[in-house]
Design a protein around this motif. Structure first.
Motif, mmCIF file in Angstrom:
data_model
loop_
_atom_site.group_PDB
_atom_site.id
_atom_site.type_symbol
_atom_site.label_atom_id
_atom_site.label_comp_id
_atom_site.label_asym_id
_atom_site.label_seq_id
_atom_site.Cartn_x
_atom_site.Cartn_y
_atom_site.Cartn_z
ATOM 1 N N LEU A 3 68.177 -58.495 2.530
ATOM 2 C CA LEU A 3 67.381 -58.405 1.303
ATOM 3 C C LEU A 3 65.962 -58.931 1.496
ATOM 4 O O LEU A 3 65.001 -58.322 0.993
ATOM 5 C CB LEU A 3 68.076 -59.178 0.184
ATOM 6 C CG LEU A 3 67.464 -59.027 -1.219
ATOM 7 C CD1 LEU A 3 67.458 -57.569 -1.626
ATOM 8 C CD2 LEU A 3 68.236 -59.853 -2.221
ATOM 9 N N ILE A 4 65.802 -60.022 2.221
ATOM 10 C CA ILE A 4 64.467 -60.605 2.394
ATOM 11 C C ILE A 4 63.522 -59.647 3.127
ATOM 12 O O ILE A 4 62.407 -59.393 2.657
ATOM 13 C CB ILE A 4 64.558 -61.965 3.105
ATOM 14 C CG1 ILE A 4 65.234 -62.985 2.169
ATOM 15 C CG2 ILE A 4 63.178 -62.467 3.519
ATOM 16 C CD1 ILE A 4 65.519 -64.322 2.801
ATOM 17 N N PRO A 5 63.913 -59.057 4.271
ATOM 18 C CA PRO A 5 63.009 -58.075 4.892
ATOM 19 C C PRO A 5 62.812 -56.823 4.044
ATOM 20 O O PRO A 5 61.730 -56.222 4.072
ATOM 21 C CB PRO A 5 63.693 -57.739 6.224
ATOM 22 C CG PRO A 5 65.102 -58.159 6.078
ATOM 23 C CD PRO A 5 65.083 -59.318 5.131
ATOM 24 N N PHE A 6 63.836 -56.445 3.263
ATOM 25 C CA PHE A 6 63.699 -55.244 2.439
ATOM 26 C C PHE A 6 62.675 -55.444 1.327
ATOM 27 O O PHE A 6 61.918 -54.525 1.005
ATOM 28 C CB PHE A 6 65.050 -54.851 1.836
ATOM 29 C CG PHE A 6 64.978 -53.637 0.950
ATOM 30 C CD1 PHE A 6 64.820 -52.370 1.504
ATOM 31 C CD2 PHE A 6 65.059 -53.755 -0.428
ATOM 32 C CE1 PHE A 6 64.751 -51.254 0.697
ATOM 33 C CE2 PHE A 6 64.980 -52.645 -1.248
ATOM 34 C CZ PHE A 6 64.827 -51.385 -0.682
ATOM 35 N N VAL A 7 62.652 -56.622 0.737
ATOM 36 C CA VAL A 7 61.662 -56.909 -0.315
ATOM 37 C C VAL A 7 60.255 -56.731 0.236
ATOM 38 O O VAL A 7 59.365 -56.176 -0.426
ATOM 39 C CB VAL A 7 61.870 -58.332 -0.868
ATOM 40 C CG1 VAL A 7 60.690 -58.741 -1.734
ATOM 41 C CG2 VAL A 7 63.159 -58.407 -1.672
ATOM 42 N N VAL A 8 60.039 -57.186 1.471
ATOM 43 C CA VAL A 8 58.729 -57.051 2.103
ATOM 44 C C VAL A 8 58.405 -55.578 2.354
ATOM 45 O O VAL A 8 57.275 -55.116 2.176
ATOM 46 C CB VAL A 8 58.691 -57.836 3.431
ATOM 47 C CG1 VAL A 8 57.375 -57.613 4.155
ATOM 48 C CG2 VAL A 8 58.916 -59.321 3.172
ATOM 49 N N ALA A 9 59.424 -54.803 2.777
ATOM 50 C CA ALA A 9 59.186 -53.409 3.172
ATOM 51 C C ALA A 9 59.160 -52.445 1.991
ATOM 52 O O ALA A 9 58.599 -51.345 2.105
ATOM 53 C CB ALA A 9 60.276 -52.961 4.155
ATOM 54 N N PHE A 10 59.745 -52.837 0.847
ATOM 55 C CA PHE A 10 59.933 -51.880 -0.237
ATOM 56 C C PHE A 10 58.609 -51.369 -0.798
ATOM 57 O O PHE A 10 58.469 -50.178 -1.096
ATOM 58 C CB PHE A 10 60.766 -52.517 -1.358
ATOM 59 C CG PHE A 10 61.154 -51.546 -2.440
ATOM 60 C CD1 PHE A 10 61.934 -50.441 -2.154
ATOM 61 C CD2 PHE A 10 60.729 -51.738 -3.750
ATOM 62 C CE1 PHE A 10 62.300 -49.544 -3.145
ATOM 63 C CE2 PHE A 10 61.083 -50.850 -4.747
ATOM 64 C CZ PHE A 10 61.875 -49.751 -4.455
ATOM 65 N N ALA A 11 57.643 -52.260 -0.959
ATOM 66 C CA ALA A 11 56.339 -51.828 -1.472
ATOM 67 C C ALA A 11 55.692 -50.814 -0.532
ATOM 68 O O ALA A 11 55.082 -49.827 -0.976
ATOM 69 C CB ALA A 11 55.421 -53.032 -1.658
ATOM 70 N N VAL A 12 55.835 -51.024 0.779
ATOM 71 C CA VAL A 12 55.292 -50.076 1.755
ATOM 72 C C VAL A 12 56.028 -48.745 1.668
ATOM 73 O O VAL A 12 55.430 -47.675 1.778
ATOM 74 C CB VAL A 12 55.403 -50.660 3.184
ATOM 75 C CG1 VAL A 12 54.782 -49.715 4.201
ATOM 76 C CG2 VAL A 12 54.731 -52.018 3.243
ATOM 77 N N MET A 13 57.351 -48.786 1.449
ATOM 78 C CA MET A 13 58.139 -47.556 1.311
ATOM 79 C C MET A 13 57.658 -46.722 0.128
ATOM 80 O O MET A 13 57.484 -45.509 0.232
ATOM 81 C CB MET A 13 59.618 -47.899 1.106
ATOM 82 C CG MET A 13 60.321 -48.478 2.297
ATOM 83 S SD MET A 13 62.071 -48.742 1.893
ATOM 84 C CE MET A 13 62.571 -49.720 3.311
ATOM 85 N N ILE A 14 57.459 -47.395 -1.008
ATOM 86 C CA ILE A 14 57.019 -46.684 -2.213
ATOM 87 C C ILE A 14 55.659 -46.042 -1.976
ATOM 88 O O ILE A 14 55.418 -44.884 -2.340
ATOM 89 C CB ILE A 14 56.954 -47.652 -3.416
ATOM 90 C CG1 ILE A 14 58.363 -48.117 -3.798
ATOM 91 C CG2 ILE A 14 56.277 -46.992 -4.597
ATOM 92 C CD1 ILE A 14 59.232 -47.024 -4.369
ATOM 93 N N THR A 15 54.748 -46.779 -1.353
ATOM 94 C CA THR A 15 53.413 -46.247 -1.068
ATOM 95 C C THR A 15 53.485 -45.041 -0.145
ATOM 96 O O THR A 15 52.839 -44.015 -0.381
ATOM 97 C CB THR A 15 52.530 -47.340 -0.440
ATOM 98 O OG1 THR A 15 52.473 -48.474 -1.308
ATOM 99 C CG2 THR A 15 51.130 -46.814 -0.190
ATOM 100 N N ALA A 16 54.292 -45.142 0.922
ATOM 101 C CA ALA A 16 54.442 -44.038 1.866
ATOM 102 C C ALA A 16 55.073 -42.835 1.190
ATOM 103 O O ALA A 16 54.673 -41.688 1.425
ATOM 104 C CB ALA A 16 55.284 -44.479 3.059
ATOM 105 N N PHE A 17 56.037 -43.075 0.310
ATOM 106 C CA PHE A 17 56.695 -41.987 -0.416
ATOM 107 C C PHE A 17 55.706 -41.240 -1.308
ATOM 108 O O PHE A 17 55.664 -40.004 -1.332
ATOM 109 C CB PHE A 17 57.842 -42.566 -1.246
ATOM 110 C CG PHE A 17 58.353 -41.638 -2.311
ATOM 111 C CD1 PHE A 17 59.054 -40.485 -1.982
ATOM 112 C CD2 PHE A 17 58.135 -41.919 -3.648
ATOM 113 C CE1 PHE A 17 59.522 -39.641 -2.966
ATOM 114 C CE2 PHE A 17 58.594 -41.079 -4.647
ATOM 115 C CZ PHE A 17 59.298 -39.931 -4.303
ATOM 116 N N LEU A 18 54.882 -41.979 -2.026
ATOM 117 C CA LEU A 18 53.919 -41.351 -2.935
ATOM 118 C C LEU A 18 52.839 -40.590 -2.165
ATOM 119 O O LEU A 18 52.389 -39.524 -2.594
ATOM 120 C CB LEU A 18 53.292 -42.407 -3.846
ATOM 121 C CG LEU A 18 54.246 -43.102 -4.834
ATOM 122 C CD1 LEU A 18 53.528 -44.210 -5.578
ATOM 123 C CD2 LEU A 18 54.824 -42.083 -5.814
#
Length: 401
Positions: free
Chosen positions: A214-229
């Motif tokens: 969960l801790i690394p995912f929280v860091v990566a999630f914002a980047v995922m959303i940006t890349a998706f958009l």
């Protein structure tokens, strides 16, 4: 056969029974069938990850050698089965290679919804009371003895395991599933199902209690959303941004009314992490293992560094140190280096970058926990990675109907 294997692996991976003291699951039996249908296909699937094919062969040599030495010097059947899981799990990627990409997308959508709805039922009704022996937990194993932070007085735990018997494993699945659904787009009915799947996956992550993922995912999630958009056409980007924003607000409001979920997340992932500077006892394990290494003579050190410990060495740990103690330094470099190669392979294809970040989160979890020893975690790493490789090779499209 491939679709059945993928469904079982993602939805009911622990269905099965204990046979001769070892858990024999439907997931493992189907994996053997999937690989044996055409061994050449399985080998070619591993080679699809480019440089990983050569790494896998070298890793296989060290693992097989370690297994042979362990048999000669004494090892428990359970430890031997763990080594075998590491060896054969990458071959699970062949199942994705042989099915239609649209079917894979639908399987992931259904799986992430079913797994997390069941996890919510466990959270409300109690883990033990909601367990179905032989289906959601291996028959013959006691779910209360699993690493779920079990509290017998409330039939609850800090780590809701859903059908995976362990919160760390369901957390890995949710990260990979959410990352996959952010990497691929569907139309029609499955477009809405995909959004529901993402929301269920995020709620499941709040409940799983696995800090290592969960801790690394929280860091990566914002980047995922940006890349998706960024990957969306300009005309759809504004709409998608609005949907993501509104969906996040709705999810937060729903969780705010169900305060116990937020309390579970806060207590397990924030408060317990602050209160426990030893990383759940890991720092002490590693320190004692390093101290134990100082007492080894030269032949024992050579054995440890080359092919891992023998049964007389009282050395243990979690995550990366455990892999080193089991297989030696060369195999450890090959294993973790190979996983990073797979992540890099997916990162090179732009539409697969959200999933590449999810895979990287799993690599971080493998450095902290020994989840790679337990199916289907390592299998899922290669199963989801293959979905990006198929797009790279022109066998699939990021937009699925």
């Amino acid at each position: 056969m491939d679709a059945v294997f993928l469904f079982v692996t993602m939805v009911i991976p622990k269905a099965g029974a204990v046979v001769l003291g070892l858990p024999l699951t439907l997931n493992l039996l189907l994996l053997l069938c999937v690989v044996m249908v055409n061994v050449n296909h399985a080998i070619l699937a591993v080679q699809s990850f480019r440089d990983f094919g050569a790494v896998y062969v070298m890793l296989g040599v060290f693992i097989v050698t370690t297994m042979c030495l362990s048999l000669a010097f004494g090892v428990s059947p359970f430890q031997l089965s763990q080594m075998l899981v590491v060896l054969i799990s990458p071959l699970a990627a062949v199942s994705v290679k042989r099915i239609r990409p649209e079917l894979m997308f639908k399987l992931v959508c259904v799986a992430v919804i079913v797994v997390n709805v069941y996890g919510m039922i466990q959270f409300i009704g109690g883990i033990s009371r909601m367990t179905i022996p032989g289906l959601t937990a291996t028959y013959g194993q006691n779910i209360e003895m699993k690493n779920i932070g079990y509290d017998g007085s409330t039939d609850g735990g800090n780590k809701i395991p859903s059908t995976y018997q362990n919160g760390n494993s369901v957390g890995i699945f949710n990260v990979l599933a959410v990352s996959y659904l952010l990497s691929f787009v569907s139309l029609g009915l499955w477009k809405r199902t995909r959004i529901l799947g993402i929301m269920c996956g995020l709620v499941g992550l709040l409940l799983c209690g696995s800090r290592s993922i969960l801790i690394p995912f929280v860091v990566a999630f914002a980047v995922m959303i940006t890349a998706f958009l960024k990957e969306l056409p300009k005309g759809r980007r504004t709409t998608a941004t609005t949907v993501v924003t509104v969906g996040s607000l709705v999810l937060f409001v729903l969780l705010a009314f169900q305060r116990t979920i937020l309390e579970q997340f806060w207590q397990r992932n924030i408060w317990q992490t602050i209160e426990d500077p030893t990383a759940a006892g890991r720092t002490g394990q590693w320190a004692s293992s390093i101290k134990a290494m100082h007492s080894l003579d030269l032949p024992q050190l050579l054995r440890l560094f080359t092919f891992g410990k023998d049964s007389s060495m009282q050395i243990g740990g979690e995550g990366l140190p455990a892999f080193f103690f089991t297989f030696g330094i060369v195999a450890t470099v090959l294993f973790y280096g190979g996983l990073v190669l797979v992540v890099y392979c997916c990162w090179n294809f732009r539409s697969g970058r959200p999933l590449a970040l999810g895979l990287l989160c799993v690599v971080v979890a493998f450095c902290v926990d020994t989840t790679y020893f337990y199916p289907p975690n390592l299998m899922m790493f290669f199963i989801f990675a293959m979905t990006v490789v198929r797009v790279r090779d022109g066998e699939s499209n990021p937009v699925l109907v």
